[in-house]
Design an enzyme around this catalytic site. Structure first.
Site, short mmCIF file in Angstrom:
data_model
loop_
_atom_site.label_atom_id
_atom_site.label_comp_id
_atom_site.label_asym_id
_atom_site.label_seq_id
_atom_site.Cartn_x
_atom_site.Cartn_y
_atom_site.Cartn_z
N SER A 1 0.81 -1.21 0.00
CA SER A 1 0.00 0.00 0.00
C SER A 1 0.85 1.27 0.00
CB SER A 1 -0.97 -0.05 1.19
OG SER A 1 -1.96 0.94 1.08
N LYS B 1 -0.74 -4.27 -3.10
CA LYS B 1 -2.02 -3.69 -2.68
C LYS B 1 -2.11 -2.27 -3.22
CE LYS B 1 -4.94 -2.24 1.11
NZ LYS B 1 -5.08 -0.88 0.53
N ASP C 1 9.91 5.52 -10.47
CA ASP C 1 9.48 6.12 -11.73
C ASP C 1 10.14 7.48 -11.98
OD1 ASP C 1 7.91 3.97 -12.26
OD2 ASP C 1 5.99 5.05 -12.31
#
Length: 455
Positions: free
Chosen positions: A288, A313, A299
């Site tokens: 999460s 998740k 990224d």
């Protein structure tokens, strides 16, 4: 008369008028099923062998309704709602476990650092099979939480199941779980930051930890951000932690049911590390909020990721109080998370740039698809919505051999090696002797990891 009142009350709660029910077939069916619910409750009340508690039955029905949606949507009874508020504030009484449920089994997402469960050797992926001698199968997360929590100093006997091993029976003494969200220390020429959970204090504690490291070693050359076995927490805290290492750019987006339900969160100027190299440690217990941070820094090419693919998740839960909290609350999935490049975290997880198992046992877990502990293992999990899938069984790029000291933290050592190479994996020093190393693009047999295991 009682069942008509029950059905009628439920109908009003859903905002269904008689005219709307008559004109819309789906709502008409909903009204019929609500009548069925009222009929069933009336039959139980009148015919069951012993008197029943209607409140308990209705709460169980609400819990069952939410469980049918996905593993993370659930009904919180008033006590459970209060527990949730305590946990996000950073202190509560219990044994220190983050848990979830699937198929009638309650599993450990992660043990909390230095909590009673972690000290007893409980690991991510363990299944709670019994509590104080009573079978835990079929219990909800709220019911298990209620049994595990209690007065400080009291004990609870818990049996855990783990792949390939005998049941682990432990006596856990309940403590005040004061969650130090962030701890930090100097590791030679580098700083080490451990984020155990994401709560209301995380951003402040992270800033303080970085300041302490800088004061102790003004010449610090980089940081390891350890998110292993961090089961998540508050979205706002994950955004603030990501922002601490970024000058600009998107951190995460969340997308709901309709195309216009998109929220984007971006970094503000101000990198607390001054742009120094960062390595993020993750494993299958990183879930999460941890995956939001790892995905954002990967990224944005701000950090190199080391460890194992995260839990996966990637869904957003919104807590909606019922009756102002007097009747508990619904924690319901309302959106999916996406990394800045548009990757869905859900069921896929975040893959590290350098895949490294901490121990030989972890290497075996990754090599067996049926035992990989991840969101993808849940039958009711949402799909990723982008057509991608989690990588299946494979041998990790690096895994310690049978003679490697299990008390040593091999993943951390490789993270420090990456920092020494300034994040350039092509300059990374070779793994030391005794480490199983495979080519990253080649699947090989897993016998090297399994020979020393007694099944």
């Amino acid at each position: 008369m009682r069942r008509l009142l029950i059905a009628g009350a439920a109908t009003v709660a859903l905002g269904l008028s008689a005219a709307a029910v008559a004109s819309q077939t789906p709502r008409n069916e909903t009204f019929r099923m609500l009548q069925l619910f009222g009929d069933t409750l009336a039959v139980i009340e009148q015919a069951y062998v012993v008197p029943v508690d209607n409140k308990k039955l209705i709460e169980a029905a609400l819990a069952g309704m939410m469980t049918a949606l996905d593993p993370h949507s659930n009904y919180l009874a008033p006590d459970g709602y209060g527990d949730l508020q305590e946990r996000t504030s950073g202190e509560y009484s219990g044994v220190g476990l983050t848990i979830t449920t699937e198929g009638g089994l309650v599993k450990v997402i992660s043990p909390m650092d230095d909590g009673p469960a972690a000290k007893a050797g409980v690991q991510a992926g363990d299944v709670i099979s019994a509590i104080d001698g009573q079978n835990a199968a079929g219990l909800t997360v709220s019911e298990v939480s209620e049994k595990l929590r209690g007065a400080i100093g009291t004990s609870v006997n818990v049996t855990f199941l783990r792949d390939g091993e005998e049941p682990l029976e432990v006596t856990l003494v309940r403590e005040v779980i004061t969650v130090d969200s962030v701890t930090g220390r100097v590791e030679g020429e580098f700083g080490y930051l451990r984020v155990a959970t994401f709560n209301e204090n995380t951003s402040r504690e992270l800033t303080e930890a970085i300041d302490r490291i800088k004061a102790e070693n003004p010449a610090v050359r980089g940081y390891v951000l350890d998110l292993r076995n961090n089961g998540g927490g508050l979205l706002s805290a994950a955004i603030e932690v990501s922002d601490a290492f970024l000058e600009r750019g998107e951190i995460v987006s969340q997308r709901g049911r309709s195309a216009d339900q998109i929220e984007r969160y971006a970094a503000r100027p101000g990198d607390l590390t001054g742009g120094l190299p960062v390595v993020v440690l993750i494993n299958y217990g990183s879930a999460s909020a941890s995956e939001i941070v790892a995905g954002a820094l990967q990224d944005q090419e701000r950090a190199t990721l080391v460890g194992l693919t995260s839990f996966g998740k990637g869904s957003v839960q919104t807590v909606i109080p019922l009756g102002g909290g007097r009747d508990g609350a619904l924690s319901i999935t309302t959106a999916r998370y996406y990394t800045p490049s548009g990757r869905s975290i859900q069921k896929i997880g975040i893959e590290p740039d350098l895949e490294v198992a901490r121990t030989e046992a972890e290497g075996r877990i990754v090599s067996r698809s049926s035992f990989i502990y991840s969101e993808a293992a849940y039958a009711t999990a949402l799909d990723a919505s982008i057509g991608a899938e989690r990588r299946g069984a494979h041998t990790p790029r690096e895994a310690p051999g049978p003679d490697y000291d299990e008390d040593a933290d091999y993943q951390l050592q490789r993270a420090l090696d990456v920092l020494r190479a300034q994040g350039d994996l092509t300059r990374l020093a070779a793994a030391p002797e005794g480490i199983v190393v495979t080519e990253p693009t080649v699947e090989i047999e897993t016998a090297a990891l399994e020979d020393t295991t007694e099944e």
